[in-house]
Scaffold this active site. Structure first.
Site, PDB file in Angstrom:
ATOM      1  N   HIS A 197       0.857  -1.063  -0.064  1.00 52.91           N
ATOM      2  CA  HIS A 197      -0.060   0.109  -0.010  1.00 52.91           C
ATOM      3  C   HIS A 197       0.869   1.261  -0.096  1.00 52.91           C
ATOM      4  O   HIS A 197       1.905   1.442   0.687  1.00 52.91           O
ATOM      5  CB  HIS A 197      -0.981   0.137   1.114  1.00 52.91           C
ATOM      6  N   ARG A 670      -6.280  -4.991   7.741  1.00 49.04           N
ATOM      7  CA  ARG A 670      -6.024  -3.864   8.290  1.00 49.04           C
ATOM      8  C   ARG A 670      -5.071  -3.002   7.698  1.00 49.04           C
ATOM      9  O   ARG A 670      -4.181  -3.208   7.115  1.00 49.04           O
ATOM     10  CB  ARG A 670      -5.671  -4.038   9.779  1.00 49.04           C
TER      11      ARG A 670
END
Length: 1813
Positions: A197, A670
């Protein structure tokens, strides 16, 4: 650091010099400046100062960076000091804005920003701030590793418990056996999945340099360097920092997926590869400590996965070719690492002896294979010259060659679309590696070479088990729409219809049919070589190509196939069919991803329908994986809706899979920030819903979290251990489910939050334009920080935007809208519907809700409306700015509502650690925000006018965004140390003042009789210091003693001048200026520092001369000081808010601080400065009355504490009442809550209100303990016999307010001053006059709130989530004093159920302290309080209610065998636990208090359960053991107490206590044995047991008793030792070792007749049932007149006369009547009816009656607690000992600066101070 401050070293190590420090002209070297600011205190409880190395590291790094900046900065044409000066200006302006956030200070900060004109200057300033923060983070990581290592070695303490040892101990305390723990570990599987990410904005080049810097610090930590090595180290470190500074922080080229994969692999190679075997060794060591064998060498607690190169969801750059190359890359790097390890292993395993199994395998290896496998490029044995008698090397030489073949092939295959087939010897399965290694391990172990086997060999086997052949298993992720599109293309090509047009049922039917069909659905080369495929889209071709590629790479390298936006069973079945089409022999497991609100709500039904498909259910082998998305669910429907949806979804998914008999593995997606589901992962795992972990878990490690958790070898080990322990605890001891009413309200709030969130984000017309203009959204998307686009699709609105830019866009503007929007409306509506109380209950008692609210609080604390408004003003068009104004309005409302729920005055008030961590970062980030706004404004202005943009502005944007993309900031301590060092290096003023102060201290003892008129000199002491820490550090103990002993006149003058300045402050009639406040604070600090050294002077001569000599009838200076200190506590603008009262004006106003007792109208809220000033003033007040600690304990009752007398007798009534109520209200309003997830919070800044509460408790108890005039007994509350004319002149007449008058009884309100007699303690008097029930309820609520805190903190399922506040001892002291001085309070307290919370706390603390010598004071106090509680009938009656697990369930865990029952069961079992403590603890001296408490309540106990009855009889068996009763002269009393308790229950509550009756009947022989006991038999038993013990201790094995004798004797010895061992050979004194008697002699004699009665009290029927030998008589624990026999050596020696006396008075008559009557009846009934179970007997006992059978009940007699002089002395000593120890550990960080230890090092006489090693 030396006390005189002259040494220029810290902890004995010279600080490194630098060019910048060497050239300082104002005040010498850098070392001298630092030494005055950084203390070298040792953290309380730690054997080693672990903070000093952190300070040294930050000092070193920042000093080097500052030098580099000055030498290499390009600002202002390379002017060497201008950048440093500008950084200093901005930092101080930013700190001023943080300290006083106002428009004025914000404008000042903004002016400094606008003063920078050139983009290059902006860039360098931003980079300087960024580098400071980065280096602080590096130092903090090394500090974390240092403390972790210290904790393991027993030299350091940690606030959180996340090690394997801690987890095993926690589970053991929950009742789990060591074998259960190990077996659960063996089945456990945690898979950490690395993702790419775009939140790791830092370049890999820089991260690598930062890793080198961290490694250098680690090397220095563990190495003793020579001077040359120190120089080399410094040069190397400076070179790394210089290289980082000179490296461009901005990526010029967007990374590809392959680049991202290489970055992740570097982390694995650099840290995780090394850390994993170390972590596994830690687990083995922890298992060994609980007696368990190590884990098998091929066990895998943790494995690693990756999405990098496999996540194609919305990322067009991830293709089948990219995925194939990433897999090859992973396998190549794994092969390289494995080859290197095998090569080293060959060199290690040179042994010639092996087992037969290995010998046989080696013998079968052909000679030519051995020769050919030894390459010339090998480091060892390159030419086949392996000795043939070394079997391990012969086996490994073949394995090494296969590893080299594999490595070379994979290296050449990277980037080649169709490489040739693998060569012979290529390793394709991990078992090919593991089997030879396991064979070697077995052989080494069998041959006795365990140490060799468990070295490098075991480490390599464990690495291969965890990493496999590819280091990570690659997950594949794709959207469900792509699969449907491929299916549609296939069905249309097959001409069976359009898949996308079919219903779900049709899709499932067709998919299942084709899955079961053995024929190929399409040709293997479809669609490339098939006709009719011209219309097949590129997307479909890529999907099919991906599956074809997966069929060729092998399953060892693959993880799960994750389907985004999976909503129906056909979405999963389609992937299964695509795998079949591609020919994947071992299909990948398929994991649907549910990430939107609707998907989460339907997740359970989707999986239910999927598992209902029989074909699919059979194909998954009983296992299903489901992934949950945190980021998108929050973006879709609000953060609150997301967390609740995820919570419910997990519970429902578990139930669904259990219904179908399928094991569920949850995959948690998460992120790093709160808005994307981030937060402490250990806490996140522990807060998962009950039953959802089950030993299996996958979780993503995203972006910057990869580097934060695994960027350092030490932190990587910690991270692996945290994940393992959290999963283990959640599996075995999951949290309790929430209450139904909590669920209902949470669901309602979730819906409200979602609706409101969507109305704002999706329906507000101007929201999207505002979002795009007021935030740097476009700039975030343009950064080269990741390969994935910012949006899934080029078109669309917010719904297509990825969560990361959505979150970070608002993070940049400091509004943080995605985190809190919606929860404000949800709380508001809940409040309007009257649910605020329920919300507060949820916050207090539900860890999931509390952590949710606290995470939002943490984010709100980072918000800044002014900065957000500045973004709007500079960037957003005027037409949409109303959106920003509305957002800030809602933000303000959200903060207020959150504070209402948490019942706090400030955000994060309950968690000062997180609060200070956030706050300390703001002075660094606020300027970066404003620099970013300037860059954005200039960039957009250039774009509007068509001007070419300055590339430096674009770089500035990247730097400022990079800084704030860091989700985990450096710790608070690192940042504070950094700020201090920057101040030292850049500004000299503060240091000059400290050096001037030190110089003034030197002059005090070097220059005699300094004139009092020299104001310039004397004012230095109260004008120069900045903190209390400055005063205490710079005015060292040896300095004070030197002045006192050699220049006492200067000490006297200093005290007089200090008092004069303090008195002049009190005389102010105008608002105090900042200088006034500074002066009076320093006066307070000086007095607090000096007075203990005045007090310690023998006979108090110096004290009397300075403070108590009276001339011409003037008021003594000491009395003036006492009065002044109290007045300071009520001074407007200092300790009270600056709100002038028109009636009283400014200055002293006796206004109670907080709402509560005696307050009708809520007072104005105190500021932080008010609270801090109260704290420091209360420290002085406590110091003043601490004169007692310099008096020997033997004299303390007669000692006249003139300071205490002046306070408790010399103040006007208004002052007494105001101070009393202020302290009480501060105590009862305190909220001891906290969220403990961040590390090292006990080292960081403490909540200053906590310090104030502690001081109020200690001061109040100390004041109540003062006996005016040295009297031996304090008058009771009802007596008004005091008058003190000698001190009356210090009073002023005053009238109590109406509310105060109502709070105190009329006798107090109407009493006249003239009627008082001499020397009454007014604080005791007015405490005794409190009488309002609502005030008592407030007191009990406050006490219970604090006392519950340690219980919850010690027993929470979420270790570290609740901050422990250690003031329970003081609260118990205050409760005791209130009961002693206020009968009405004592009476009402016993009537409320709150007293049961007090009971739970008392028993919990007593049970926990019973074996800890350091806690003997707490243990003794708990036993005394229990005795006092038992005196009240109302308390005893309340014990019959059921135990409240919801409130104090944690206390029950400390009491073995208690699982359910009443409070009486809980109390009796706790007493049993303490009385049977198997050690030589001080418990024996307290048995009488415990058994007295049991006896006192026994007449009222209605229904003891079977466990309690059994334990009571077990206790009786121990007490009635003849050897025990004769061990000393008091042991027989225990039997008397227990028999009396039995009698009370049988005579008053026999109906409900059938379990006890039955237990007595079943043990009737024990009672007969006691009744028939003879002296000769008792002595014989005593001698026999002692002989067995002596034989056991001496190890004498010559005389071997028979097996039966041995077993019987040892069993009796053990049972006797459990009690006798506590007492030793010497009995406790008659005063219980603490000066207390349970009852006076007359009381005991009275109890003899009252407890049992005489024969005349028995009915005729009862008399007839007495045994023939029975002799009735008085029952007691002995007669005072009966002297115990003592032999010639002064030791106890039992004799016949002594034995006969107490034996004749045993109160056995009632019990013998019972057993004589019921025993035969029950036995006969069992024989007649064939009864063989207890249930029938109990039913018979319940249905029968004993009326007329038992004697007439005797009058209930209560043994009251006796306040003896010895107890009063003990209490005073314990109180001040507690004050002393808590002063040493009052806090860290800011708390330490305000509350340094007061009495440490002084000559205390009241108690002995022992310093543990």
């Amino acid at each position: 650091m030396p006390e005189d401050g002259t040494d220029t070293a810290i902890d004995g190590h010279a600080l490194p010099s630098s060019p910048s420090s060497a050239s300082t002209s104002k005040s010498g070297s850098m070392q001298e400046l630092i030494s005055t600011l950084i203390s070298s205190e040792v953290t309380h409880g730690d054997a080693v100062d672990f903070n000093a190395p952190l300070r040294e590291d930050i000092l070193l790094l920042s000093d080097i960076l500052l030098h580099i900046i000055k030498e290499h900065a390009s600002i202002a044409g390379g002017a060497p000091d201008k950048l440093a000066a500008k950084v200093d200006e901005l930092l101080h302006a930013s700190r001023r804005y943080f300290t006083n956030p106002s428009d004025e200070t914000f404008t000042e900060l903004l002016a400094h920003i606008r003063d920078v004109k050139h983009p290059s200057d902006y860039l360098e300033i931003a980079r300087a701030f960024q580098e400071f923060l980065t280096l602080a983070d590096i130092a903090e990581r090394q500090h974390r590793v240092r403390r972790w290592r210290g904790y393991r070695s027993g030299k350091s303490s940690l606030s959180y418990r996340q090690t394997c040892r801690d987890a095993f101990n926690l589970l053991a305390s929950q009742g789990f056996t060591p074998k259960q723990i190990r077996d659960t570990l063996l089945k456990q599987q945690v898979d950490l999945v690395l993702t790419a990410h775009p939140t790791q904005a830092a370049r890999r080049t820089l991260l690598d340099k930062y890793l080198h810097i961290a490694n250098l610090l680690a090397v220095r930590d563990r190495t003793i360097m020579t001077p040359q090595e120190e120089v080399d180290f410094r040069n190397t470190l400076e070179g790394e920092i210089l290289a980082a500074w000179q490296t461009n922080t901005v990526r010029r080229i967007k990374p590809t997926p392959e680049d991202e994969a290489r970055n992740a692999l570097m982390v694995i190679e650099n840290t995780i590869w090394t850390s994993l075997p170390n972590f596994m060794g830690t687990v083995d060591h922890a298992l060994a400590e609980i007696g368990q064998p190590p884990l098998p060498i091929d066990s895998t607690l943790i494995t690693f996965g990756s999405w990098i190169g496999g996540d194609r969801d919305g990322n067009p750059f991830v293709t089948s070719d990219v995925t194939r190359d990433v897999i090859k890359l992973c396998r190549w790097r794994a092969a390289t690492l494995i080859y290197a390890e095998v090569d080293k292993l060959m060199f290690d395993l040179s042994m010639t002896v092996c087992n037969d199994e290995l010998q046989k395998v080696v013998a079968e290896i052909p000679e030519d294979v051995i020769v050919n496998s030894s390459r010339k490029t090998n480091l060892t044995f390159p030419r086949g010259n392996v000795p043939r008698d070394e079997p391990y090397r012969l086996l490994l030489t073949v394995l090494r060659d296969r590893c080299k073949v594999t490595e070379e092939y994979l290296q050449q295959a990277i980037g080649v679309p169709n490489p040739p087939p693998p060569p012979p010897g290529f390793i394709s399965h991990s078992k090919d590696l593991l089997e030879p290694l396991l064979l070697c391990h077995r052989s080494l172990v069998e041959c006795g070479d365990h140490l060799v086997a468990n070295g490098r060999l075991r480490n390599l086997a464990r690495r291969i088990s965890a990493f496999g052949l590819s280091l990570v298993k690659l997950d594949i992720r794709q959207e469900s729409e792509r699969h449907a599109e491929a299916m549609d293309a296939i069905t249309q090509w097959l001409e069976v219809g359009s898949y996308n047009q079919w219903s779900e049922e049709q899709k499932q039917e067709w998919l299942i049919k084709e899955l079961q069909n053995r024929r190929p659905l399409v040709p293997h080369d479809w669609p490339e070589s098939c006709t009719g495929t011209d219309n097949v889209s590129e997307n479909v071709k890529e999907v099919v190509a991906t599956f074809r590629m997966l069929s060729k790479v092998g399953t060892d390298a693959l993880g799960a196939y994750v389907i985004s936006m999976a909503r129906t069973p056909s979405d999963i079945l389609a992937v299964a069919l695509l795998q079949k089409i591609a020919g994947i022999q071992e299909p990948m497991r398929v994991a649907p991803l549910f990430e939107t609100k609707a998907d989460l709500e339907n997740a359970s039904s989707t999986i239910d329908r999927l598992l209902s498909v029989e074909y699919y259910r059979k194909s998954i082998n009983g296992r299903q994986e489901v992934m949950l998305g945190y980021s998108d669910s929050a973006k879709d429907g609000s953060r609150l809706t997301s967390v609740w949806g995820l919570y419910n979804a997990q519970e429902e998914l578990v139930r669904t899979c259990e219904k179908h008999g399928v094991q569920l593995t949850l995959f948690h997606g998460r992120g790093g920030s709160v808005g994307r589901g981030g937060g402490p992962q250990h806490l996140a795992i522990l807060s998962q819903p009950n039953g959802t972990v089950q030993g299996r878990m996958r979780i993503t490690i995203q972006g910057e979290i990869i580097d934060h958790h695994f960027g350092h070898t030490g932190t990587a080990e910690q991270t692996l251990e945290r994940y393992t322990t959290a999963t283990l605890i959640s599996t075995l001891a999951p949290p309790h489910p929430p209450k139904p009413e909590w669920r209902a309200l949470m669901s309602q709030m979730s819906n409200t939050s979602c609706d409101f969130y969507r109305r704002v984000v999706r329906e507000m017309p101007d929201f999207i334009p505002y979002f795009r203009s007021a935030t740097p959204l476009a700039e975030i998307g343009s950064m080269n920080i990741g390969s994935r686009p910012a949006k899934r699709r080029a078109t669309g609105g917010i719904e297509t935007l990825r969560a990361i830019p959505w979150i970070f866009a608002f993070t940049q503007t400091r509004s943080h809208l995605p985190v809190w929007l919606g929860i404000d409306e949800a709380i508001a509506q809940a409040k309007e519907s009257g649910k605020l109380g329920l919300l507060r209950e949820m916050y207090r008692n539900w860890p999931f809700f509390k952590s949710t609210v606290d995470l939002i609080q943490m984010t709100l604390a980072k918000a800044d409306p002014r900065i957000s408004a500045y973004y709007d003003a500079r960037l957003a068009p005027e037409a949409v700015r109303h959106v920003g104004a509305y957002i800030r309005e809602r933000l303000d409302q959200c903060i207020r509502l959150i504070l209402e729920v948490s019942q706090s005055n400030d955000l994060l008030a309950s968690d000062p650690v997180v609060r200070r961590a956030v706050e300390s970062r703001l002075p660094f980030t606020d300027p970066i925000n404003l620099l970013q706004v300037e860059a954005l404004s200039l960039l957009r202005e250039a774009e509007e006018i068509g001007k070419e943009e300055d590339p430096q502005l674009r770089d500035l944007m990247s730097v400022t965004i990079q800084d704030k993309l860091t989700a985990i900031p450096p710790s608070i301590r690192a940042l504070v140390e950094l700020q201090a060092i920057i101040r030292v290096c850049l500004r000299m003023g503060a240091t000059e003042s400290k050096l001037a102060f030190r110089k003034s201290v030197f002059q005090l003892y070097e220059q005699k009789s300094i004139p009092e008129s020299n104001d310039d000199f004397w004012s230095n002491f109260y004008r120069l210091p900045e903190t209390a820490e400055d005063v205490f550090n710079l005015f060292a103990p040896k300095d004070i003693r030197r002045v006192r002993d050699t220049a006492v006149e200067n000490l006297e003058t200093l005290l007089r001048k200090t008092l004069s300045r303090l008195f002049s402050f009190l005389a102010l009639t105008t608002r105090p200026t900042p200088d006034d406040v500074r002066d009076v604070l320093n006066c307070i600090r000086i007095l607090t520092r000096l007075l203990p050294y005045v007090f310690e002077v023998e006979n108090g001569e110096l004290e009397g001369k300075i403070f108590w000599e009276v001339a011409n009838g003037a008021q003594p200076l000491g009395a003036k000081l006492c009065q002044a200190v109290v007045q300071l506590l009520f001074f407007r603008g200092f300790t009270l808010p600056e709100i002038p009262d028109p009636k009283t004006g400014r200055g002293v106003q006796y206004s109670i601080w907080q709402e509560g007792i005696a307050v009708a109208v809520k007072p104005p809220a105190a500021t932080r400065d008010n609270i801090n000033n109260r704290t420091e003033t209360m420290r002085l007040l406590l110091t003043i009355i601490s004169r007692t600690i310099y008096c020997p304990a033997a004299k303390v009752l007669k000692f006249e504490n003139r300071w205490g007398n002046a306070i408790v007798c010399g103040l006007e009534k208004k002052a007494v009442v105001s101070l009393l109520c202020s302290m009480l209200n501060t105590i009862i309003n305190y909220q001891p809550v906290g969220w403990v997830s961040l590390p090292y919070n006990h080292l960081l800044f403490a909540n200053m209100e906590e310090q104030l509460v502690t001081l109020c408790l200690q001061t109040f108890v100390a004041l109540l303990d003062i006996r005016p005039g040295g009297t031996q007994a304090q008058p009771s509350q009802s007596q008004d016999n005091s008058r003190r004319p000698s001190l009356e002149h210090s009073r002023r007449s005053s009238t109590a307010s109406s509310s105060e008058a109502q709070s105190f009884s009329p006798t107090a309100a109407n009493s006249s001053e003239s009627k008082r007699e001499t020397m009454r303690n007014d604080f005791c008097f007015y405490t005794g006059k409190l009488h309002r029930p609502q005030d008592f309820l407030l007191l009990m609520d406050g006490f219970c709130r604090v006392l519950k805190n340690p219980l919850d903190a010690a027993n929470t399922y979420l270790p570290g989530s609740i901050k422990r506040v250690n003031i329970h001892v003081e609260v118990l002291m205050l409760f005791w004093k209130l009961v002693e001085h206020n009968e009405k309070f004592a009476h009402q307290a016993m009537e409320t159920d709150k007293v049961l919370v007090i009971l739970a706390s008392v028993l919990y603390f007593a049970v926990e302290a019973r074996n800890d010598p350091a806690q003997i004071g707490l243990l003794r106090m708990c036993c005394f309080i229990l005795h006092i509680l038992s005196q009240d009938r109302n308390f005893a009656v309340q014990l019959n209610s059921l135990f409240d697990y919801n409130t104090v369930g944690a206390a029950a865990k400390a009491v073995p065998n208690f699982t359910s029952g009443t409070w009486a069961d809980f109390m009796f079992l706790a007493i049993h636990t303490m009385v049977t403590t198997p050690s030589r603890s001080p418990m024996a001296a307290l048995h009488e208090h415990l058994l007295t408490a049991m006896t006192n309540v026994s007449p009222f106990v209605k229904a003891l359960n079977v466990t309690t009855a059994t334990k009571l009889l077990s206790l009786f068996n121990l007490f009635s053991n003849p050897a025990f009763m004769l061990a000393n002269e008091h042991n027989h009393k225990n039997v008397f107490f227990l028999l009396e308790a039995f009698n009370n229950i049988l005579q008053y509550q026999v109906t409900g206590n059938t379990h006890l009756v039955y237990a007595i009947v079943r043990h009737k022989q024990k009672f007969y044995d006691l009744h028939n006991l003879t002296y000769e038999h008792a002595v014989s038993e005593l001698n026999r047991v002692r002989a067995i013990r002596a034989q056991k201790q001496s190890g004498d094995s010559q005389k071997q008793p028979t097996k039966s004798e041995k077993n019987e004797g040892e069993e009796e010895a053990r049972s006797t030792e459990s009690l006798e061992g506590q007492l030793g050979s010497k009995a406790p004194s008659a005063t219980n070792g603490d000066g207390s008697n349970s009852a006076t002699a007359s009381e005991r004699r009275q109890s003899e007749s009252d407890s049992t009665g005489t024969d005349t009290e028995l009915s005729e029927k009862a008399k007839g049932k007495l045994p023939a030998e029975h002799s009735s008589g008085p029952v007691a624990g002995g007669k005072d007149g009966q002297v115990a026999p003592i032999n010639d050596k002064g030791k106890f020696q039992p004799n016949q006369e002594w034995f006969n006396y107490w034996r004749a008075h045993l109160p056995l008559s009632v019990i013998l009547i019972l057993v004589d009557s019921l025993g035969p009846t029950i036995e006969q009934m069992c024989l007649d009816k064939g009864i063989n179970d207890d249930k029938t007997v109990l039913e018979y006992l319940q249905s029968g009656t004993l009326v007329g059978l038992l004697p007439v009940p005797h009058p209930i007699y209560t043994r009251r607690f006796h306040y003896s002089d010895a107890i009063r002395i003990w209490f005073t000593s314990y109180l001040w000992g507690r004050v002393f120890t808590t002063s040493n550990g009052m806090g860290a960080g800011e708390a330490a600066k305000m509350c340094p230890p007061i009495w440490t090092g002084t000559q205390i006489k009241l108690f002995v101070v022992k310093v543990s090693a």
